[in-house]
Motif scaffolding. Sequence first.
Motif, PDB file in Angstrom:
ATOM      1  N   ARG A  39       0.860  -1.191   0.000  1.00  0.00           N
ATOM      2  CA  ARG A  39       0.000   0.000   0.000  1.00  0.00           C
ATOM      3  C   ARG A  39       0.890   1.233   0.000  1.00  0.00           C
ATOM      4  O   ARG A  39       2.100   1.114   0.160  1.00  0.00           O
ATOM      5  N   ASP A  40       0.315   2.393  -0.175  1.00  0.00           N
ATOM      6  CA  ASP A  40       1.087   3.633  -0.145  1.00  0.00           C
ATOM      7  C   ASP A  40       1.730   3.802   1.236  1.00  0.00           C
ATOM      8  O   ASP A  40       1.124   3.457   2.255  1.00  0.00           O
ATOM      9  N   PRO A  41       2.948   4.341   1.289  1.00  0.00           N
ATOM     10  CA  PRO A  41       3.620   4.547   2.576  1.00  0.00           C
ATOM     11  C   PRO A  41       2.857   5.519   3.474  1.00  0.00           C
ATOM     12  O   PRO A  41       2.163   6.415   2.994  1.00  0.00           O
ATOM     13  N   LEU A  42       3.018   5.335   4.774  1.00  0.00           N
ATOM     14  CA  LEU A  42       2.395   6.198   5.777  1.00  0.00           C
ATOM     15  C   LEU A  42       3.480   7.082   6.383  1.00  0.00           C
ATOM     16  O   LEU A  42       4.501   6.578   6.863  1.00  0.00           O
ATOM     17  N   TYR A  43       3.283   8.402   6.345  1.00  0.00           N
ATOM     18  CA  TYR A  43       4.279   9.361   6.825  1.00  0.00           C
ATOM     19  C   TYR A  43       3.746  10.065   8.065  1.00  0.00           C
ATOM     20  O   TYR A  43       2.587  10.476   8.110  1.00  0.00           O
ATOM     21  N   ARG A  44       4.612  10.192   9.064  1.00  0.00           N
ATOM     22  CA  ARG A  44       4.259  10.961  10.261  1.00  0.00           C
ATOM     23  C   ARG A  44       5.547  11.475  10.900  1.00  0.00           C
ATOM     24  O   ARG A  44       6.642  11.099  10.502  1.00  0.00           O
ATOM     25  N   THR A  45       5.419  12.309  11.902  1.00  0.00           N
ATOM     26  CA  THR A  45       6.581  12.828  12.610  1.00  0.00           C
ATOM     27  C   THR A  45       6.437  12.525  14.093  1.00  0.00           C
ATOM     28  O   THR A  45       5.317  12.419  14.609  1.00  0.00           O
ATOM     29  N   THR A  46       7.569  12.394  14.775  1.00  0.00           N
ATOM     30  CA  THR A  46       7.551  12.171  16.210  1.00  0.00           C
ATOM     31  C   THR A  46       7.289  13.496  16.916  1.00  0.00           C
ATOM     32  O   THR A  46       7.250  14.557  16.286  1.00  0.00           O
ATOM     33  N   ALA A  47       7.131  13.453  18.228  1.00  0.00           N
ATOM     34  CA  ALA A  47       6.893  14.668  19.001  1.00  0.00           C
ATOM     35  C   ALA A  47       8.058  15.646  18.869  1.00  0.00           C
ATOM     36  O   ALA A  47       7.868  16.857  18.949  1.00  0.00           O
ATOM     37  N   LYS A  48       9.260  15.131  18.646  1.00  0.00           N
ATOM     38  CA  LYS A  48      10.444  15.987  18.485  1.00  0.00           C
ATOM     39  C   LYS A  48      10.626  16.453  17.042  1.00  0.00           C
ATOM     40  O   LYS A  48      11.577  17.160  16.742  1.00  0.00           O
ATOM     41  N   GLY A  49       9.748  16.022  16.135  1.00  0.00           N
ATOM     42  CA  GLY A  49       9.809  16.478  14.755  1.00  0.00           C
ATOM     43  C   GLY A  49      10.588  15.581  13.801  1.00  0.00           C
ATOM     44  O   GLY A  49      10.805  15.947  12.653  1.00  0.00           O
ATOM     45  N   THR A  50      11.010  14.401  14.239  1.00  0.00           N
ATOM     46  CA  THR A  50      11.738  13.478  13.369  1.00  0.00           C
ATOM     47  C   THR A  50      10.772  12.765  12.438  1.00  0.00           C
ATOM     48  O   THR A  50       9.745  12.262  12.877  1.00  0.00           O
TER      49      THR A  50
ATOM     50  N   LEU B 177       9.152   9.913  10.171  1.00  0.00           N
ATOM     51  CA  LEU B 177       9.038   8.458  10.210  1.00  0.00           C
ATOM     52  C   LEU B 177       8.104   8.024   9.091  1.00  0.00           C
ATOM     53  O   LEU B 177       7.008   8.565   8.952  1.00  0.00           O
ATOM     54  N   CYS B 178       8.535   7.087   8.282  1.00  0.00           N
ATOM     55  CA  CYS B 178       7.708   6.550   7.208  1.00  0.00           C
ATOM     56  C   CYS B 178       7.656   5.042   7.366  1.00  0.00           C
ATOM     57  O   CYS B 178       8.694   4.387   7.550  1.00  0.00           O
ATOM     58  N   THR B 179       6.460   4.479   7.310  1.00  0.00           N
ATOM     59  CA  THR B 179       6.292   3.028   7.417  1.00  0.00           C
ATOM     60  C   THR B 179       5.577   2.514   6.175  1.00  0.00           C
ATOM     61  O   THR B 179       4.724   3.203   5.607  1.00  0.00           O
ATOM     62  N   PHE B 180       5.947   1.304   5.767  1.00  0.00           N
ATOM     63  CA  PHE B 180       5.293   0.650   4.651  1.00  0.00           C
ATOM     64  C   PHE B 180       5.489  -0.847   4.780  1.00  0.00           C
ATOM     65  O   PHE B 180       6.296  -1.318   5.587  1.00  0.00           O
ATOM     66  N   THR B 181       4.715  -1.604   4.003  1.00  0.00           N
ATOM     67  CA  THR B 181       4.796  -3.058   4.022  1.00  0.00           C
ATOM     68  C   THR B 181       5.245  -3.550   2.663  1.00  0.00           C
ATOM     69  O   THR B 181       4.746  -3.096   1.634  1.00  0.00           O
TER      70      THR B 181
ATOM     71  N   HIS C  72      12.216  10.628   1.597  1.00  0.00           N
ATOM     72  CA  HIS C  72      12.380  10.126   0.242  1.00  0.00           C
ATOM     73  C   HIS C  72      11.501   8.900  -0.012  1.00  0.00           C
ATOM     74  O   HIS C  72      10.926   8.760  -1.090  1.00  0.00           O
ATOM     75  N   SER C  73      11.387   8.028   0.972  1.00  0.00           N
ATOM     76  CA  SER C  73      10.547   6.837   0.814  1.00  0.00           C
ATOM     77  C   SER C  73       9.088   7.226   0.618  1.00  0.00           C
ATOM     78  O   SER C  73       8.380   6.641  -0.200  1.00  0.00           O
ATOM     79  N   TYR C  74       8.642   8.224   1.362  1.00  0.00           N
ATOM     80  CA  TYR C  74       7.261   8.675   1.230  1.00  0.00           C
ATOM     81  C   TYR C  74       7.020   9.316  -0.135  1.00  0.00           C
ATOM     82  O   TYR C  74       5.994   9.079  -0.774  1.00  0.00           O
ATOM     83  N   ASN C  75       7.973  10.120  -0.599  1.00  0.00           N
ATOM     84  CA  ASN C  75       7.811  10.820  -1.875  1.00  0.00           C
ATOM     85  C   ASN C  75       7.894   9.876  -3.077  1.00  0.00           C
ATOM     86  O   ASN C  75       7.217  10.097  -4.081  1.00  0.00           O
ATOM     87  N   LEU C  76       8.732   8.856  -3.012  1.00  0.00           N
ATOM     88  CA  LEU C  76       8.944   7.977  -4.163  1.00  0.00           C
ATOM     89  C   LEU C  76       8.112   6.698  -4.130  1.00  0.00           C
ATOM     90  O   LEU C  76       7.850   6.110  -5.168  1.00  0.00           O
ATOM     91  N   GLY C  77       7.700   6.267  -2.957  1.00  0.00           N
ATOM     92  CA  GLY C  77       6.979   5.000  -2.844  1.00  0.00           C
ATOM     93  C   GLY C  77       5.502   5.140  -3.112  1.00  0.00           C
ATOM     94  O   GLY C  77       4.885   6.156  -2.794  1.00  0.00           O
ATOM     95  N   LYS C  78       4.944   4.124  -3.760  1.00  0.00           N
ATOM     96  CA  LYS C  78       3.493   4.042  -3.909  1.00  0.00           C
ATOM     97  C   LYS C  78       3.125   2.579  -4.108  1.00  0.00           C
ATOM     98  O   LYS C  78       3.967   1.750  -4.472  1.00  0.00           O
ATOM     99  N   LYS C  79       1.890   2.261  -3.865  1.00  0.00           N
ATOM    100  CA  LYS C  79       1.424   0.880  -3.920  1.00  0.00           C
ATOM    101  C   LYS C  79       1.847   0.209  -5.225  1.00  0.00           C
ATOM    102  O   LYS C  79       1.686   0.765  -6.309  1.00  0.00           O
TER     103      LYS C  79
END
Length: 153
Positions: free
Chosen positions: A15-26, A28-32, A63-70
Amino acid sequence: MNNLNSILIEGNLVRDPLYRTTAKGTALCTFTVASNRYFKQDTGTEKEVGFFDVETWAKTAEHSYNLGKKGRGVRVVGRLKQDHWTSADGQYHSKVSIVAEHVEFRPEFKKDAVPGDSMTDEALAEMPSSSIAENDEAEEETAPVEEFEAVAF
Protein backbone atom coordinates in the motif's frame (compact mmCIF):
# COMPACT_ATOMS: atom_id res chain seq x y z
CA MET A 1 32.11 -11.42 19.76
CA ASN A 2 29.86 -9.04 17.82
CA ASN A 3 26.44 -10.18 16.72
CA LEU A 4 25.19 -9.66 13.18
CA ASN A 5 21.74 -8.25 12.52
CA SER A 6 21.32 -7.49 8.83
CA ILE A 7 18.61 -8.13 6.25
CA LEU A 8 18.11 -7.49 2.54
CA ILE A 9 14.66 -7.90 1.06
CA GLU A 10 13.15 -7.19 -2.36
CA GLY A 11 9.49 -7.03 -3.23
CA ASN A 12 6.60 -4.65 -3.91
CA LEU A 13 4.84 -2.13 -1.69
CA VAL A 14 1.49 -3.47 -0.48
CA ARG A 15 0.00 0.00 0.00
CA ASP A 16 1.09 3.63 -0.14
CA PRO A 17 3.62 4.55 2.58
CA LEU A 18 2.39 6.20 5.78
CA TYR A 19 4.28 9.36 6.82
CA ARG A 20 4.26 10.96 10.26
CA THR A 21 6.58 12.83 12.61
CA THR A 22 7.55 12.17 16.21
CA ALA A 23 6.89 14.67 19.00
CA LYS A 24 10.44 15.99 18.49
CA GLY A 25 9.81 16.48 14.75
CA THR A 26 11.74 13.48 13.37
CA ALA A 27 10.25 12.08 10.17
CA LEU A 28 9.04 8.46 10.21
CA CYS A 29 7.71 6.55 7.21
CA THR A 30 6.29 3.03 7.42
CA PHE A 31 5.29 0.65 4.65
CA THR A 32 4.80 -3.06 4.02
CA VAL A 33 6.73 -5.07 1.44
CA ALA A 34 5.36 -8.26 -0.12
CA SER A 35 8.12 -10.64 -1.19
CA ASN A 36 7.45 -13.75 -3.29
CA ARG A 37 9.34 -17.01 -2.97
CA TYR A 38 8.96 -19.83 -5.49
CA PHE A 39 9.88 -23.45 -4.79
CA LYS A 40 9.29 -26.86 -6.34
CA GLN A 41 6.87 -29.39 -4.89
CA ASP A 42 5.69 -32.75 -6.17
CA THR A 43 2.65 -30.94 -7.59
CA GLY A 44 4.74 -28.32 -9.42
CA THR A 45 6.03 -24.87 -8.60
CA GLU A 46 4.57 -23.32 -5.47
CA LYS A 47 4.48 -19.66 -4.45
CA GLU A 48 4.92 -18.36 -0.91
CA VAL A 49 4.34 -14.69 -0.10
CA GLY A 50 5.81 -12.96 2.94
CA PHE A 51 4.70 -9.55 4.20
CA PHE A 52 7.28 -7.45 6.04
CA ASP A 53 6.75 -4.17 7.90
CA VAL A 54 9.46 -1.57 7.26
CA GLU A 55 10.18 1.72 9.01
CA THR A 56 12.45 4.48 7.73
CA TRP A 57 13.64 7.57 9.58
CA ALA A 58 14.71 11.18 8.83
CA LYS A 59 15.73 11.93 5.20
CA THR A 60 15.24 8.30 4.19
CA ALA A 61 11.64 8.54 5.46
CA GLU A 62 10.98 11.68 3.42
CA HIS A 63 12.38 10.13 0.24
CA SER A 64 10.55 6.84 0.81
CA TYR A 65 7.26 8.67 1.23
CA ASN A 66 7.81 10.82 -1.87
CA LEU A 67 8.94 7.98 -4.16
CA GLY A 68 6.98 5.00 -2.84
CA LYS A 69 3.49 4.04 -3.91
CA LYS A 70 1.42 0.88 -3.92
CA GLY A 71 2.81 -1.78 -6.25
CA ARG A 72 6.21 -0.17 -6.81
CA GLY A 73 9.21 -2.46 -6.59
CA VAL A 74 11.59 -1.85 -3.72
CA ARG A 75 14.82 -3.19 -2.23
CA VAL A 76 15.42 -2.63 1.49
CA VAL A 77 18.66 -3.14 3.40
CA GLY A 78 18.45 -2.80 7.16
CA ARG A 79 18.24 -4.55 10.48
CA LEU A 80 15.57 -6.46 12.34
CA LYS A 81 13.90 -4.91 15.38
CA GLN A 82 11.65 -6.75 17.82
CA ASP A 83 9.10 -4.86 19.90
CA HIS A 84 7.52 -6.36 23.05
CA TRP A 85 4.49 -5.09 24.94
CA THR A 86 1.69 -6.21 27.21
CA SER A 87 -1.84 -5.23 26.23
CA ALA A 88 -4.45 -3.87 28.63
CA ASP A 89 -5.89 -7.38 29.09
CA GLY A 90 -2.49 -8.74 30.17
CA GLN A 91 -1.64 -10.48 26.88
CA TYR A 92 2.04 -10.50 25.91
CA HIS A 93 2.68 -9.36 22.32
CA SER A 94 5.76 -9.31 20.11
CA LYS A 95 6.35 -7.94 16.62
CA VAL A 96 9.40 -8.09 14.34
CA SER A 97 9.91 -5.30 11.79
CA ILE A 98 12.70 -4.01 9.56
CA VAL A 99 14.44 -0.71 10.27
CA ALA A 100 15.71 0.41 6.88
CA GLU A 101 19.19 1.80 6.48
CA HIS A 102 19.05 1.88 2.66
CA VAL A 103 16.00 1.86 0.35
CA GLU A 104 15.98 1.64 -3.44
CA PHE A 105 12.91 1.90 -5.67
CA ARG A 106 12.58 0.37 -9.11
CA PRO A 107 12.02 2.93 -11.86
CA GLU A 108 8.48 3.78 -12.90
CA PHE A 109 7.58 3.73 -16.58
CA LYS A 110 4.92 5.70 -18.44
CA LYS A 111 1.90 3.53 -19.18
CA ASP A 112 0.35 5.92 -21.70
CA ALA A 113 3.45 6.69 -23.78
CA VAL A 114 2.53 8.11 -27.18
CA PRO A 115 4.33 6.57 -30.21
CA GLY A 116 7.12 8.90 -31.25
CA ASP A 117 7.31 10.38 -27.74
CA SER A 118 10.95 10.77 -26.74
CA MET A 119 10.32 9.20 -23.30
CA THR A 120 8.81 5.84 -24.27
CA ASP A 121 9.30 2.73 -22.17
CA GLU A 122 12.25 1.72 -24.35
CA ALA A 123 13.95 5.08 -23.84
CA LEU A 124 13.34 4.97 -20.10
CA ALA A 125 14.67 1.42 -19.87
CA GLU A 126 17.97 2.56 -21.40
CA MET A 127 18.43 5.35 -18.85
CA PRO A 128 20.67 4.59 -15.85
CA SER A 129 19.01 4.51 -12.46
CA SER A 130 19.30 7.68 -10.43
CA SER A 131 20.60 8.11 -6.92
CA ILE A 132 19.63 10.48 -4.15
CA ALA A 133 22.43 11.48 -1.79
CA GLU A 134 21.85 12.86 1.68
CA ASN A 135 22.93 16.33 0.54
CA ASP A 136 20.53 16.01 -2.43
CA GLU A 137 23.38 16.06 -4.96
CA ALA A 138 23.76 13.27 -7.50
CA GLU A 139 26.27 10.61 -6.54
CA GLU A 140 29.10 9.72 -8.89
CA GLU A 141 27.74 7.53 -11.70
CA THR A 142 28.96 3.96 -11.92
CA ALA A 143 27.88 1.20 -14.26
CA PRO A 144 24.37 0.20 -13.08
CA VAL A 145 24.04 -3.45 -12.14
CA GLU A 146 20.28 -3.39 -11.69
CA GLU A 147 17.58 -0.86 -12.40
CA PHE A 148 16.86 0.61 -8.97
CA GLU A 149 16.58 4.18 -7.74
CA ALA A 150 18.63 4.71 -4.56
CA VAL A 151 16.87 6.50 -1.75
CA ALA A 152 18.82 5.96 1.45
CA PHE A 153 22.37 6.80 2.23
